[in-house]
Design an enzyme around this catalytic site. Sequence first.
Site, PDB file in Angstrom:
ATOM      1  N   LYS A  44       0.836  -1.210   0.000  1.00  0.00           N
ATOM      2  CA  LYS A  44       0.000   0.000   0.000  1.00  0.00           C
ATOM      3  C   LYS A  44       0.872   1.262   0.000  1.00  0.00           C
ATOM      4  O   LYS A  44       0.652   2.182  -0.778  1.00  0.00           O
ATOM      5  CB  LYS A  44      -0.928   0.014   1.240  1.00  0.00           C
ATOM      6  N   ARG A  60      -9.735   0.344   8.820  1.00  0.00           N
ATOM      7  CA  ARG A  60      -9.297  -1.002   9.178  1.00  0.00           C
ATOM      8  C   ARG A  60     -10.382  -1.777   9.894  1.00  0.00           C
ATOM      9  O   ARG A  60     -10.151  -2.921  10.284  1.00  0.00           O
ATOM     10  CB  ARG A  60      -8.097  -0.904  10.085  1.00  0.00           C
ATOM     11  N   ARG A  73      11.666  -5.183   5.298  1.00  0.00           N
ATOM     12  CA  ARG A  73      11.373  -3.771   4.993  1.00  0.00           C
ATOM     13  C   ARG A  73      12.232  -2.809   5.815  1.00  0.00           C
ATOM     14  O   ARG A  73      12.420  -2.981   7.006  1.00  0.00           O
ATOM     15  CB  ARG A  73       9.892  -3.513   5.295  1.00  0.00           C
ATOM     16  N   ARG A  77      10.895  -0.652  11.426  1.00  0.00           N
ATOM     17  CA  ARG A  77       9.781  -0.467  12.346  1.00  0.00           C
ATOM     18  C   ARG A  77       9.841  -1.468  13.503  1.00  0.00           C
ATOM     19  O   ARG A  77      10.173  -2.633  13.290  1.00  0.00           O
ATOM     20  CB  ARG A  77       8.458  -0.620  11.590  1.00  0.00           C
ATOM     21  N   ARG A 115      -0.543  -9.113  13.708  1.00  0.00           N
ATOM     22  CA  ARG A 115      -1.089  -8.100  12.794  1.00  0.00           C
ATOM     23  C   ARG A 115      -1.934  -8.757  11.700  1.00  0.00           C
ATOM     24  O   ARG A 115      -2.976  -8.226  11.306  1.00  0.00           O
ATOM     25  CB  ARG A 115       0.052  -7.275  12.183  1.00  0.00           C
TER      26      ARG A 115
HETATM   27  P1  ADP Z   1       2.239  -1.850   3.221  1.00  0.00           P
HETATM   28  O1  ADP Z   1       2.249  -0.336   3.159  1.00  0.00           O
HETATM   29  O2  ADP Z   1       1.018  -2.444   2.572  1.00  0.00           O
HETATM   30  O3  ADP Z   1       2.475  -2.391   4.609  1.00  0.00           O
HETATM   31  P2  ADP Z   1       4.791  -1.601   1.825  1.00  0.00           P
HETATM   32  O4  ADP Z   1       4.495  -0.754   0.630  1.00  0.00           O
HETATM   33  O5  ADP Z   1       5.511  -0.958   2.968  1.00  0.00           O
HETATM   34  O6  ADP Z   1       3.467  -2.361   2.337  1.00  0.00           O
HETATM   35  O7  ADP Z   1       5.646  -2.848   1.291  1.00  0.00           O
HETATM   36  C1  ADP Z   1       6.211  -3.813   2.211  1.00  0.00           C
HETATM   37  C2  ADP Z   1       7.569  -4.297   1.664  1.00  0.00           C
HETATM   38  O8  ADP Z   1       7.345  -5.052   0.481  1.00  0.00           O
HETATM   39  C3  ADP Z   1       8.529  -3.157   1.299  1.00  0.00           C
HETATM   40  O9  ADP Z   1       9.851  -3.488   1.700  1.00  0.00           O
HETATM   41  C4  ADP Z   1       8.410  -3.052  -0.230  1.00  0.00           C
HETATM   42  O10 ADP Z   1       9.636  -2.645  -0.804  1.00  0.00           O
HETATM   43  C5  ADP Z   1       8.023  -4.484  -0.633  1.00  0.00           C
HETATM   44  N1  ADP Z   1       7.061  -4.525  -1.764  1.00  0.00           N
HETATM   45  C6  ADP Z   1       6.040  -3.666  -2.011  1.00  0.00           C
HETATM   46  N2  ADP Z   1       5.370  -4.022  -3.124  1.00  0.00           N
HETATM   47  C7  ADP Z   1       5.980  -5.147  -3.585  1.00  0.00           C
HETATM   48  C8  ADP Z   1       5.761  -6.028  -4.727  1.00  0.00           C
HETATM   49  N3  ADP Z   1       4.751  -5.800  -5.583  1.00  0.00           N
HETATM   50  N4  ADP Z   1       6.576  -7.074  -4.872  1.00  0.00           N
HETATM   51  C9  ADP Z   1       7.591  -7.318  -3.990  1.00  0.00           C
HETATM   52  N5  ADP Z   1       7.867  -6.538  -2.916  1.00  0.00           N
HETATM   53  C10 ADP Z   1       7.073  -5.467  -2.716  1.00  0.00           C
HETATM   54  P1  AMP Z   2       0.580   0.352   9.394  1.00  0.00           P
HETATM   55  O1  AMP Z   2       1.683   1.361   9.327  1.00  0.00           O
HETATM   56  O2  AMP Z   2      -0.594   0.708   8.529  1.00  0.00           O
HETATM   57  O3  AMP Z   2       1.073  -1.062   9.144  1.00  0.00           O
HETATM   58  O4  AMP Z   2       0.038   0.403  10.888  1.00  0.00           O
HETATM   59  C1  AMP Z   2       0.864   0.090  11.990  1.00  0.00           C
HETATM   60  C2  AMP Z   2       0.014  -0.101  13.253  1.00  0.00           C
HETATM   61  O5  AMP Z   2      -0.654   1.126  13.582  1.00  0.00           O
HETATM   62  C3  AMP Z   2      -1.095  -1.148  13.155  1.00  0.00           C
HETATM   63  O6  AMP Z   2      -0.630  -2.468  13.425  1.00  0.00           O
HETATM   64  C4  AMP Z   2      -2.061  -0.636  14.236  1.00  0.00           C
HETATM   65  O7  AMP Z   2      -1.603  -0.953  15.545  1.00  0.00           O
HETATM   66  C5  AMP Z   2      -1.969   0.871  14.079  1.00  0.00           C
HETATM   67  N1  AMP Z   2      -2.952   1.405  13.098  1.00  0.00           N
HETATM   68  C6  AMP Z   2      -2.650   2.027  11.909  1.00  0.00           C
HETATM   69  N2  AMP Z   2      -3.764   2.399  11.264  1.00  0.00           N
HETATM   70  C7  AMP Z   2      -4.805   1.984  12.049  1.00  0.00           C
HETATM   71  C8  AMP Z   2      -6.229   2.041  11.929  1.00  0.00           C
HETATM   72  N3  AMP Z   2      -6.819   2.597  10.850  1.00  0.00           N
HETATM   73  N4  AMP Z   2      -6.980   1.525  12.931  1.00  0.00           N
HETATM   74  C9  AMP Z   2      -6.407   0.973  14.021  1.00  0.00           C
HETATM   75  N5  AMP Z   2      -5.084   0.858  14.198  1.00  0.00           N
HETATM   76  C10 AMP Z   2      -4.277   1.365  13.231  1.00  0.00           C
END
Ligand code: ADP
Ligand code: AMP
Length: 216
Positions: free
Chosen positions: A13, A88, A127, A161, A172
């Site tokens: 995302k 969420r 990541r 993170r 999660r």
């Molecule tokens: P989210 O925001 O949904 O948690 P991220 O965009 O942070 O996901 O992506 C998580 C990890 O996966 C990052 O290290 C990113 O570089 C990698 N990633 C994102 N999209 C892809 C893809 N289509 N294929 C492989 N790796 C990806």
């Molecule tokens: P994310 O960066 O989206 O992976 O979110 C990291 C953490 O923040 C999640 O595991 C939750 O603990 C909290 N969080 C983020 N967005 C939300 C949401 N919309 N509702 C509840 N918790 C959230």
Amino acid sequence: MRLILLGPPGAGKGTQAKRLENLRGLRQLATGDMLREAVKSGSELGREADRIMKAGQLVPDSIVIQMIGERVDGPDCSKGFILDGFPRTVGQAEALDAMLAERGTALDAVIELAVEDAALVGRISGRFTCGNCGTLYHDETKRPKKPGVCDVCGATEFKRRADDKAETVSARLKEYYEKTAPILPYYKGKSILRRVDGMAPVEEVARQIDGVLERV
Ligand code: ADP
Ligand code: AMP
């Protein structure tokens, strides 16, 4: 344009939201980033959120709904926004609909990034981000071109993170399937849900998202 990118943690995302931000002038609104800022500030809310996030659970709806409500009218959202990590829960989705209806607007599309669980753990545990500009990297699939130096801003500090650990990831994912996945039928019922193949390489996912947006 008002979009939601929906999918489990690690679905891509943030990666896709950043691209749409640069390309279309939309603003990425990521509640996870907002909560991490609150944690960094050391506020009471931040301390409470830190505990919940480290356990891999969701923070209360009222907190994130207020955070989003304070942002959607901002001048940086004049061309629209991409919600990343919000809503969420069905409660958050309903509150968002009500918030937009009050402003005489509505969502244009909800794009689901479909990714298999087995791929998510590897994506999350590899990541890391630039400590200065937030550019996303991955230990195996997206390393900086010059080791230790951000491709975008040249900074040399990187962050991981606190909740991107294997033991937190399973909590999660459990939260995602129990509380977030029920949003999919909610938006399907409103005929605005579109699905893209989040298992594809980043560029292919981007192409599929562009295809969806052309039809909005
Ligand atoms: P989210 O925001 O949904 O948690 P991220 O965009 O942070 O996901 O992506 C998580 C990890 O996966 C990052 O290290 C990113 O570089 C990698 N990633 C994102 N999209 C892809 C893809 N289509 N294929 C492989 N790796 C990806
Ligand atoms: P994310 O960066 O989206 O992976 O979110 C990291 C953490 O923040 C999640 O595991 C939750 O603990 C909290 N969080 C983020 N967005 C939300 C949401 N919309 N509702 C509840 N918790 C959230």
